[in-house]
Structures are given as structure tokens and as C-alpha cells.
Design a protein around this motif. Sequence first.
Motif, PDB file in Angstrom:
ATOM      1  N   VAL A  22      35.512  35.940  36.645  1.00 18.63           N
ATOM      2  CA  VAL A  22      36.239  36.897  35.811  1.00 18.63           C
ATOM      3  C   VAL A  22      35.878  38.327  36.198  1.00 18.63           C
ATOM      4  O   VAL A  22      36.749  39.201  36.293  1.00 18.63           O
ATOM      5  CB  VAL A  22      35.975  36.644  34.313  1.00 18.63           C
ATOM      6  N   ALA A  23      34.598  38.584  36.457  1.00 17.67           N
ATOM      7  CA  ALA A  23      34.183  39.933  36.859  1.00 17.67           C
ATOM      8  C   ALA A  23      34.850  40.335  38.171  1.00 17.67           C
ATOM      9  O   ALA A  23      35.334  41.468  38.306  1.00 17.67           O
ATOM     10  CB  ALA A  23      32.663  39.990  36.989  1.00 17.67           C
ATOM     11  N   LEU A  27      37.575  43.371  38.678  1.00 12.47           N
ATOM     12  CA  LEU A  27      37.387  44.412  39.687  1.00 12.47           C
ATOM     13  C   LEU A  27      38.642  44.539  40.550  1.00 12.47           C
ATOM     14  O   LEU A  27      39.127  45.651  40.806  1.00 12.47           O
ATOM     15  CB  LEU A  27      36.168  44.101  40.558  1.00 12.47           C
ATOM     16  N   LYS A  28      39.176  43.406  40.983  1.00  8.45           N
ATOM     17  CA  LYS A  28      40.426  43.427  41.756  1.00  8.45           C
ATOM     18  C   LYS A  28      41.565  44.004  40.924  1.00  8.45           C
ATOM     19  O   LYS A  28      42.397  44.759  41.436  1.00  8.45           O
ATOM     20  CB  LYS A  28      40.796  42.012  42.205  1.00  8.45           C
ATOM     21  N   PHE A  32      43.308  47.165  42.538  1.00  8.23           N
ATOM     22  CA  PHE A  32      44.601  46.947  43.182  1.00  8.23           C
ATOM     23  C   PHE A  32      45.795  47.070  42.246  1.00  8.23           C
ATOM     24  O   PHE A  32      46.871  47.465  42.674  1.00  8.23           O
ATOM     25  CB  PHE A  32      44.628  45.580  43.877  1.00  8.23           C
ATOM     26  N   GLU A  33      45.637  46.716  41.007  1.00  5.46           N
ATOM     27  CA  GLU A  33      46.787  46.759  40.113  1.00  5.46           C
ATOM     28  C   GLU A  33      46.895  48.072  39.359  1.00  5.46           C
ATOM     29  O   GLU A  33      47.995  48.554  39.118  1.00  5.46           O
ATOM     30  CB  GLU A  33      46.739  45.590  39.131  1.00  5.46           C
ATOM     31  N   VAL A  34      45.777  48.640  38.966  1.00 10.23           N
ATOM     32  CA  VAL A  34      45.835  49.855  38.151  1.00 10.23           C
ATOM     33  C   VAL A  34      45.676  51.113  39.006  1.00 10.23           C
ATOM     34  O   VAL A  34      46.571  51.965  39.027  1.00 10.23           O
ATOM     35  CB  VAL A  34      44.791  49.811  37.015  1.00 10.23           C
ATOM     36  N   LEU A  35      44.562  51.230  39.714  1.00  7.47           N
ATOM     37  CA  LEU A  35      44.326  52.467  40.464  1.00  7.47           C
ATOM     38  C   LEU A  35      45.365  52.703  41.555  1.00  7.47           C
ATOM     39  O   LEU A  35      45.871  53.817  41.701  1.00  7.47           O
ATOM     40  CB  LEU A  35      42.916  52.465  41.057  1.00  7.47           C
ATOM     41  N   PHE A  36      45.695  51.673  42.312  1.00 13.08           N
ATOM     42  CA  PHE A  36      46.706  51.855  43.349  1.00 13.08           C
ATOM     43  C   PHE A  36      48.081  52.130  42.741  1.00 13.08           C
ATOM     44  O   PHE A  36      48.890  52.830  43.338  1.00 13.08           O
ATOM     45  CB  PHE A  36      46.780  50.643  44.273  1.00 13.08           C
ATOM     46  N   PHE A 143      46.841  46.811  29.039  1.00 11.71           N
ATOM     47  CA  PHE A 143      46.085  45.892  28.191  1.00 11.71           C
ATOM     48  C   PHE A 143      46.634  44.471  28.314  1.00 11.71           C
ATOM     49  O   PHE A 143      45.872  43.515  28.468  1.00 11.71           O
ATOM     50  CB  PHE A 143      46.107  46.351  26.728  1.00 11.71           C
ATOM     51  N   LEU A 144      47.943  44.340  28.264  1.00  9.27           N
ATOM     52  CA  LEU A 144      48.554  43.017  28.396  1.00  9.27           C
ATOM     53  C   LEU A 144      48.248  42.421  29.764  1.00  9.27           C
ATOM     54  O   LEU A 144      47.956  41.230  29.881  1.00  9.27           O
ATOM     55  CB  LEU A 144      50.059  43.106  28.167  1.00  9.27           C
ATOM     56  N   SER A 145      48.275  43.240  30.786  1.00 15.38           N
ATOM     57  CA  SER A 145      47.946  42.788  32.131  1.00 15.38           C
ATOM     58  C   SER A 145      46.501  42.305  32.205  1.00 15.38           C
ATOM     59  O   SER A 145      46.201  41.276  32.817  1.00 15.38           O
ATOM     60  CB  SER A 145      48.173  43.931  33.126  1.00 15.38           C
ATOM     61  N   LEU A 146      45.602  43.024  31.561  1.00 15.00           N
ATOM     62  CA  LEU A 146      44.193  42.625  31.521  1.00 15.00           C
ATOM     63  C   LEU A 146      44.018  41.293  30.814  1.00 15.00           C
ATOM     64  O   LEU A 146      43.317  40.402  31.299  1.00 15.00           O
ATOM     65  CB  LEU A 146      43.366  43.711  30.822  1.00 15.00           C
ATOM     66  N   VAL A 147      44.673  41.123  29.684  1.00  9.75           N
ATOM     67  CA  VAL A 147      44.593  39.854  28.945  1.00  9.75           C
ATOM     68  C   VAL A 147      45.155  38.719  29.791  1.00  9.75           C
ATOM     69  O   VAL A 147      44.570  37.634  29.859  1.00  9.75           O
ATOM     70  CB  VAL A 147      45.309  39.959  27.585  1.00  9.75           C
ATOM     71  N   CYS A 148      46.278  38.965  30.457  1.00 13.25           N
ATOM     72  CA  CYS A 148      46.862  37.940  31.336  1.00 13.25           C
ATOM     73  C   CYS A 148      45.888  37.565  32.451  1.00 13.25           C
ATOM     74  O   CYS A 148      45.751  36.385  32.787  1.00 13.25           O
ATOM     75  CB  CYS A 148      48.163  38.439  31.952  1.00 13.25           C
ATOM     76  N   ALA A 149      45.217  38.546  33.027  1.00 13.95           N
ATOM     77  CA  ALA A 149      44.269  38.280  34.112  1.00 13.95           C
ATOM     78  C   ALA A 149      43.125  37.393  33.633  1.00 13.95           C
ATOM     79  O   ALA A 149      42.708  36.484  34.345  1.00 13.95           O
ATOM     80  CB  ALA A 149      43.729  39.599  34.675  1.00 13.95           C
ATOM     81  N   VAL A 150      42.615  37.656  32.444  1.00 16.37           N
ATOM     82  CA  VAL A 150      41.511  36.869  31.913  1.00 16.37           C
ATOM     83  C   VAL A 150      41.991  35.467  31.530  1.00 16.37           C
ATOM     84  O   VAL A 150      41.355  34.463  31.888  1.00 16.37           O
ATOM     85  CB  VAL A 150      40.849  37.580  30.708  1.00 16.37           C
ATOM     86  N   VAL A 151      43.096  35.372  30.821  1.00  9.56           N
ATOM     87  CA  VAL A 151      43.616  34.063  30.393  1.00  9.56           C
ATOM     88  C   VAL A 151      43.963  33.190  31.599  1.00  9.56           C
ATOM     89  O   VAL A 151      43.761  31.984  31.575  1.00  9.56           O
ATOM     90  CB  VAL A 151      44.821  34.238  29.444  1.00  9.56           C
ATOM     91  N   ALA A 152      44.468  33.803  32.668  1.00  2.67           N
ATOM     92  CA  ALA A 152      44.804  33.045  33.861  1.00  2.67           C
ATOM     93  C   ALA A 152      43.573  32.391  34.473  1.00  2.67           C
ATOM     94  O   ALA A 152      43.678  31.349  35.122  1.00  2.67           O
ATOM     95  CB  ALA A 152      45.497  33.939  34.887  1.00  2.67           C
ATOM     96  N   GLU A 153      42.403  32.967  34.256  1.00  4.81           N
ATOM     97  CA  GLU A 153      41.176  32.440  34.846  1.00  4.81           C
ATOM     98  C   GLU A 153      40.505  31.366  33.983  1.00  4.81           C
ATOM     99  O   GLU A 153      39.578  30.726  34.450  1.00  4.81           O
ATOM    100  CB  GLU A 153      40.178  33.574  35.105  1.00  4.81           C
ATOM    101  N   VAL A 154      40.945  31.183  32.760  1.00  7.64           N
ATOM    102  CA  VAL A 154      40.334  30.161  31.900  1.00  7.64           C
ATOM    103  C   VAL A 154      40.736  28.800  32.429  1.00  7.64           C
ATOM    104  O   VAL A 154      41.898  28.526  32.674  1.00  7.64           O
ATOM    105  CB  VAL A 154      40.806  30.324  30.425  1.00  7.64           C
ATOM    106  N   LYS A 155      39.736  27.974  32.609  1.00  9.65           N
ATOM    107  CA  LYS A 155      39.997  26.627  33.146  1.00  9.65           C
ATOM    108  C   LYS A 155      39.793  25.587  32.072  1.00  9.65           C
ATOM    109  O   LYS A 155      39.035  25.689  31.196  1.00  9.65           O
ATOM    110  CB  LYS A 155      39.063  26.361  34.308  1.00  9.65           C
TER     111      LYS A 155
END
Length: 155
Positions: A22-23, A27-28, A32-36, A143-155
Motif C-alpha cells: 500500500v505504501a 507513492l506511485k 504519477f497520478e497527482v504530481l504529474f 480523495f476518491l482516487s486515493l480511496v480507490c487505490a487503497v481498496v484496489a490493493e485489499v486482498k
Amino acid sequence: MTTTSSPARAEAPPPHLDKREVALKLLKWVLFEVLFAILPLFFAWASAALKHKDTGWGQTLGRGELLLVAVAIIAVALGDLASHGLNDRLRAWKLGLFGIGILLVCVASWLYSQVATLPGEVSDVDIEAVVVISFIVAPTAMFLSLVCAVVAEVK
């Protein structure tokens, strides 16, 4: 007399979240998604500043550019969420996030179309309203993108 017993159901393991994965994902996400995604907006502001022009947020974001950035950020998150599948324990969460994300993409795209299709210069647009709306939509998308990124990683 024989009794039939039903086969024991194996309980699904609880959702697991590997903190290291998740960390790395976050970071990615930030890089890549926000700063770029906001880098072109920074360059537009810096270019105006170098030319000694009015460098307020209204001049930089007055044509809805931040709305386009919000659409791009949430679209990437939705693609990531969809690529991880929807057939697990968090299916309802993923479907809910996906629906909210699609709605946000549609709203931001419609708002941008309202600003971008106005004839004339930026003076024809209520710049303050565009900036305020952009500063509501973009953080919501992030914020929604961040939540999606975390939820996508839950196994």
C-alpha cells in the motif's frame, strides 16, 4: 438411520492489506497520478509569473483546466479499480466507488464543457466561480482516487 451432513463451508479469510504494498502504491499514486497531472498547471502559472503577468489562480485555472486534471486522475483510479476485479468481498465498495467516480467524471466533464465552449476571452467567464468549483471537484477526485487505490490493493 443415516444422517447427511452438509459439507463444511470454508470461511473466506478477512480482507488483508499489505502495508508495504500500500505504501508503494500510494507513492506511485502521488508521483504519477497527482504530481504529474498538475505539473502543466504549475508550468502555466510559472510561465505567467516569468512574463510578469497576473499570476493568480484565476488566471491559471480560469478556463477549467483543473477540472480536466480531476477527470484524468479519477479515470486512472477507476481503471485501476476495474483491473483488480469486482468479484471479491469488497464488491459493494468497489461498485460504489466506481459509480461515484463515473458520476464525478461526468460532472467535471460537463462543467468543463460549459466553460470551454464560451466564446471570447476569459473575461466572458466568471473566473471566481470556475476556480471555486475546480477547488471543490479536484480534491474530491483526488480523495476518491486515493480511496480507490487503497481498496484496489485489499486482498
